[in-house]
Scaffold this motif. Structure first.
Motif, mmCIF file in Angstrom:
data_model
loop_
_atom_site.group_PDB
_atom_site.id
_atom_site.type_symbol
_atom_site.label_atom_id
_atom_site.label_comp_id
_atom_site.label_asym_id
_atom_site.label_seq_id
_atom_site.Cartn_x
_atom_site.Cartn_y
_atom_site.Cartn_z
ATOM 1 N N GLY A 261 -1.275 -24.390 29.661
ATOM 2 C CA GLY A 261 -1.865 -23.128 30.478
ATOM 3 C C GLY A 261 -1.031 -22.385 28.883
ATOM 4 O O GLY A 261 -1.297 -21.130 28.233
ATOM 5 N N LEU A 262 -0.221 -22.936 28.296
ATOM 6 C CA LEU A 262 1.101 -22.305 27.366
ATOM 7 C C LEU A 262 -0.059 -22.856 26.098
ATOM 8 O O LEU A 262 0.312 -21.865 24.530
ATOM 9 N N ALA A 263 0.038 -23.746 25.756
ATOM 10 C CA ALA A 263 -1.067 -23.985 24.484
ATOM 11 C C ALA A 263 -2.312 -22.940 24.274
ATOM 12 O O ALA A 263 -3.106 -22.390 23.295
ATOM 13 N N ALA A 264 -3.098 -22.425 25.464
ATOM 14 C CA ALA A 264 -4.336 -22.038 25.923
ATOM 15 C C ALA A 264 -3.662 -20.600 25.531
ATOM 16 O O ALA A 264 -4.841 -20.122 25.370
ATOM 17 N N GLY A 265 -2.426 -20.449 25.707
ATOM 18 C CA GLY A 265 -2.552 -18.804 25.916
ATOM 19 C C GLY A 265 -3.169 -18.396 27.590
ATOM 20 O O GLY A 265 -3.619 -16.296 27.498
ATOM 21 N N ASP A 266 -3.961 -19.123 28.264
ATOM 22 C CA ASP A 266 -3.963 -18.153 29.586
ATOM 23 C C ASP A 266 -2.795 -17.944 30.196
ATOM 24 O O ASP A 266 -2.362 -18.797 31.159
ATOM 25 N N ALA A 267 -2.737 -16.691 29.972
ATOM 26 C CA ALA A 267 -2.035 -16.333 31.699
ATOM 27 C C ALA A 267 -1.764 -16.883 33.048
ATOM 28 O O ALA A 267 -0.781 -16.666 34.016
ATOM 29 N N GLY A 268 -3.148 -16.528 33.474
ATOM 30 C CA GLY A 268 -3.313 -16.870 34.399
ATOM 31 C C GLY A 268 -2.696 -17.946 35.068
ATOM 32 O O GLY A 268 -3.253 -18.709 35.762
ATOM 33 N N ALA A 269 -3.541 -18.999 34.143
ATOM 34 C CA ALA A 269 -2.864 -20.921 34.365
ATOM 35 C C ALA A 269 -1.852 -20.752 34.607
ATOM 36 O O ALA A 269 -1.196 -21.280 34.974
ATOM 37 N N VAL A 270 -0.579 -19.964 33.717
ATOM 38 C CA VAL A 270 0.490 -20.244 33.516
ATOM 39 C C VAL A 270 1.183 -19.235 35.318
ATOM 40 O O VAL A 270 1.889 -20.182 35.589
ATOM 41 N N TYR A 271 0.918 -17.806 35.645
ATOM 42 C CA TYR A 271 1.588 -18.258 36.383
ATOM 43 C C TYR A 271 0.643 -18.685 37.662
ATOM 44 O O TYR A 271 1.371 -18.587 39.076
ATOM 45 N N GLY A 272 -0.521 -18.948 37.950
ATOM 46 C CA GLY A 272 -0.594 -19.680 39.092
ATOM 47 C C GLY A 272 -0.076 -20.920 38.877
ATOM 48 O O GLY A 272 0.338 -21.646 40.370
ATOM 49 N N THR A 273 0.266 -21.676 37.805
ATOM 50 C CA THR A 273 1.143 -23.104 37.933
ATOM 51 C C THR A 273 2.715 -22.086 38.594
ATOM 52 O O THR A 273 3.443 -23.603 39.545
ATOM 53 N N VAL A 274 2.923 -21.345 38.217
ATOM 54 C CA VAL A 274 4.396 -21.149 39.387
ATOM 55 C C VAL A 274 3.739 -20.200 40.303
ATOM 56 O O VAL A 274 5.315 -21.204 41.522
ATOM 57 N N ASP A 275 2.948 -20.434 40.719
ATOM 58 C CA ASP A 275 2.575 -19.486 42.355
ATOM 59 C C ASP A 275 2.654 -21.073 43.249
ATOM 60 O O ASP A 275 3.082 -21.266 44.366
ATOM 61 N N ARG A 276 2.029 -22.427 42.089
ATOM 62 C CA ARG A 276 1.652 -23.247 43.058
ATOM 63 C C ARG A 276 3.231 -23.746 43.659
ATOM 64 O O ARG A 276 3.582 -24.805 44.477
ATOM 65 N N LEU A 277 3.959 -24.605 42.436
ATOM 66 C CA LEU A 277 5.137 -24.132 42.462
ATOM 67 C C LEU A 277 6.081 -24.006 43.543
ATOM 68 O O LEU A 277 6.733 -24.443 44.537
ATOM 69 N N VAL A 278 6.166 -22.439 43.375
ATOM 70 C CA VAL A 278 6.755 -22.157 44.748
ATOM 71 C C VAL A 278 6.075 -22.132 46.336
ATOM 72 O O VAL A 278 7.206 -22.161 47.241
ATOM 73 N N GLU A 279 4.511 -22.599 46.299
ATOM 74 C CA GLU A 279 3.705 -22.863 47.371
ATOM 75 C C GLU A 279 4.277 -24.218 48.033
ATOM 76 O O GLU A 279 4.636 -24.220 48.965
ATOM 77 N N ALA A 280 4.755 -24.642 46.891
ATOM 78 C CA ALA A 280 4.730 -25.610 47.152
ATOM 79 C C ALA A 280 6.586 -26.187 47.885
ATOM 80 O O ALA A 280 6.903 -28.172 48.038
ATOM 81 N N GLY A 281 7.751 -25.702 47.430
ATOM 82 C CA GLY A 281 8.545 -25.448 48.662
ATOM 83 C C GLY A 281 9.710 -25.998 46.816
ATOM 84 O O GLY A 281 11.217 -26.488 47.264
ATOM 85 N N HIS A 282 9.305 -26.165 45.912
ATOM 86 C CA HIS A 282 9.721 -26.785 44.209
ATOM 87 C C HIS A 282 11.026 -25.800 44.496
ATOM 88 O O HIS A 282 10.530 -24.257 43.712
ATOM 89 N N ASP A 283 11.635 -25.965 43.274
ATOM 90 C CA ASP A 283 12.964 -25.550 43.015
ATOM 91 C C ASP A 283 12.776 -24.625 41.200
ATOM 92 O O ASP A 283 12.627 -25.728 40.960
ATOM 93 N N PRO A 284 12.679 -23.433 41.428
ATOM 94 C CA PRO A 284 12.137 -22.759 40.064
ATOM 95 C C PRO A 284 13.449 -23.089 39.025
ATOM 96 O O PRO A 284 13.274 -23.486 37.856
#
Length: 640
Positions: A261-284
């Motif tokens: 997502g960072l390489a493509a400059g896709d903000a939707g993919a980047v913030y979507g990854t953060v959301d999936r990360l938190v929903e899965a219970g991972h520590d930021p």
């Protein structure tokens, strides 16, 4: 029936010989050579991180010393001493192991000292292994000092500690110090694979890098983590998903999605990854740490394409191909910038109450320069060179480079010194206006000297001429001040006479100061300042320039063509003047040796011409220079 508790891996596979110690060859080899030569010291200090083999090596040393064939680097393993001192052996009365964390007081040290004088019961040496030696108090070390300094022939001390600096210096100076290190990943993987093979277990290859990274280079910690995974493994063995869940590390798929997502400059993919990360219970915080590790690997792969084959990057083969592709999409400058942002963000995340918010802010910073090409190497060195080029253009004539290129070839741009430009006569004021006459004549226009502008030197570096250096004279003085304040003070009344190639000639009206400026340390300071301001390499000459020499034309203060009367500036504010009287005769010219004139206003034509304020020349060059140095340096003596 109660079954015996199974030994942990780090206890079950504890090394029994120096050859079995992993990753500490810089310690074990010298010890083996010393034992083979029968050169046994009375006190040793083993220091290093936890779980890297300090205590195990101390037990091996005691076993090697008391072997029937010893002292030997390779214990036989068959005599009574070797059997009792084996990793799973019952122990030996002549080898005492103490934990200084609970026995570090002065009373414990005195008891140990009294016991140390007794001869060994059945062994060759009486060995005292003091673990966590930095926990011994100062009084306890002082109680042991005499016996450590002059021990009996049968006594050997082995101190093990993670903080050698806290060991009393008088004790530390009487020991042979062997520093242990963290075990490298390649040696650690060999150890784990050997343990897994001996256990007959199945572990996925992708699990080993996770365990090694979580262990942090400690053999004990790494083997404990592997032991935990083996204990909770199912019939299929230790899988990658089970290891990710138990170790708390980030799934590699989330890291890949973030980097893509960072390489493509896709903000939707980047913030979507953060959301999936938190929903899965991972520590930021853990995700940011794992992302920093990935960026480190990508930087190495971009700089060294064969980093995977050389062992600089430890990752499975299929994941390595993916990472090589990511490294090619992102430039080295971008990867370095991402790593710096994440590293600084990890510091801010310590103790944060909203780690997800900070992680999203990190992503926003990384996505901010989306319009900048990813291959742009915006490092400090490039910016510094760009600033020097801009400075050269500005001091060369104040016009941008594009304008110089667009000018016709036969009309080359000329550079005019500010002192040589003609300036209009000042407007008459009521205080300085001449008395009215019947036929008023126009006031003569002042003419600046020299009459012709000084052209730029033909061989000057980058188009820098004497006038250009004078424009940034204050900046040069600031650079010289960093090296020598006395040199900067002497340069205040100096002038730039000429620039020929890379040689700058500086003149001073005071001969003593000119000779001082010509000294090598002062010349080097000026050359270094020119290099810092303009770039390149410069040579500096300092000469004496009187008012009739070539330096006079280069002086920053213009000189009137005809001789003008001089006036002394009053040290106190002039009193309020009365209106001019027409009947009063004009004042006679004042010679240099006459007393100061009264504070009547002079005629308009008697003023010096020029852009700046009225000059205040010193009575003599030497006196003015000495007064200036006295004012700037005070009573301090000029450094020689």
């Amino acid at each position: 029936m109660v079954r015996a508790v199974a030994l942990a891996l780090y206890r079950k596979y504890r090394p029994a010989r120096f050859a079995e110690v992993v990753g500490q060859e810089h310690v074990t080899e010298p010890l083996r050579v010393a034992l083979d030569a029968k050169r046994v010291n009375h006190a040793y200090l083993f220091s290093g991180p936890r779980g890297c083999g300090k205590t195990s090596s101390a037990r091996i040393l005691a076993r090697s010393l008391n072997c029937e064939q010893g002292p030997t680097p390779d214990p036989c393993g068959e005599c009574d001493s070797c059997i009792s001192l084996a990793p799973e052996g019952p122990g030996n009365v002549d080898v005492v192991e103490l934990d200084a964390a609970s026995h570090g007081g002065v009373d414990d040290a005195r008891e140990l000292r009294d016991r140390a004088f007794y001869a060994p019961a059945s062994s060759r040496y009486r060995v005292f292994i003091i673990d966590e030696a930095h926990m011994v108090t100062t009084q306890g070390f002082n109680a042991l000092l005499k016996i450590v300094e002059e021990p009996p022939e049968h006594l050997v001390f082995i101190f093990a500690t993670t903080e050698p600096d806290k060991v009393l210096p008088t004790i530390r100076s009487r020991t042979h110090h062997y520093p242990f290190r963290l075990i490298p990943p390649s040696a650690m993987r060999e150890l784990l694979e050997r343990n897994v093979a001996d256990e007959g277990a199945t572990v996925a290859p992708a699990v080993f890098p996770l365990v090694i990274r979580a262990g942090g280079g400690s053999a004990r910690d790494t083997q404990s983590l592997l032991d935990q995974l083996l204990a909770g493994a199912g019939p299929e063995g230790v899988t990658y998903d089970r290891a990710v869940a138990l170790l708390g590390v980030t799934d590699v798929a989330l890291i890949d999605d973030m980097v893509d997502g960072l390489a493509a400059g896709d903000a939707g993919a980047v913030y979507g990854t953060v959301d999936r990360l938190v929903e899965a219970g991972h520590d930021p915080r853990r995700f940011a740490s794992d992302l920093l590790d990935r960026l480190r690997d990508l930087v190495l792969l971009r700089a060294v394409p064969e980093a995977g084959a050389r062992g600089l990057v430890t990752t499975p083969a299929d994941e390595l191909d993916k990472m090589i592709s990511q490294a090619q999409q992102l430039g080295p400058g971008t990867l370095t910038r991402y790593a710096e942002i994440v590293h600084n963000g990890l510091v801010d995340m310590r103790g944060a109450t909203a780690p997800r918010l900070l992680l999203e802010l990190l992503c926003a910073r990384m996505l901010l320069p989306g319009a900048v090409p990813t291959d742009a190497a915006a490092d400090s060195a490039v910016l510094q060179r760009l600033e020097r080029m801009e400075r050269r253009v500005s001091v060369g004539g104040g016009e941008p480079a594009a304008a110089a290129v667009a000018a016709p070839a036969k009309e080359a741009p000329t550079f005019t010194r500010p002192a040589a430009r003609e300036t209009p006569a000042p407007e008459p004021t009521p205080a300085t206006a001449p008395a009215p006459v019947a036929a008023p004549e126009p006031a003569p226009q002042p003419v600046a000297a020299p009459s012709t502008p000084e052209p730029a030197a033909a061989g000057a570096q980058g188009g820098v001429d004497a006038a250009g250096i004078r424009r940034v004279w204050s900046e040069l003085l600031a650079e010289v001040r960093k090296v020598s304040r006395s040199t900067e003070a002497m340069l205040t009344n100096a002038t730039v006479q000429s620039v020929e190639g890379d040689t700058v000639t500086i003149g001073h009206m005071a001969a003593p100061l000119a000779r001082r400026l010509a000294e090598s340390r002062n010349v080097d300071a000026v050359a270094k300042a020119l290099e810092n301001v303009f770039g390149g390499r410069w040579h500096v000459r300092c000469v004496h320039a009187d008012q009739s020499g070539p330096g006079a034309a280069a002086a920053p203060r213009p000189t009137p063509v005809k001789e003008q009367p001089t006036f002394q500036r009053p040290t106190q504010p002039a009193p309020k003047e009365a209106p001019p009287r027409a009947a009063e005769p004009p004042a006679a010219p004042v010679r240099a040796d006459d007393p100061p004139p009264p504070p009547e206003p002079p005629d308009e034509e008697d003023y010096y011409s020029g852009d700046g304020p009225e000059p205040d020349p010193p009575p003599s060059p030497e006196a003015g220079a000495v007064k200036l140095l006295t004012d700037r340096l005070g009573a301090r003596q000029l450094d020689r």
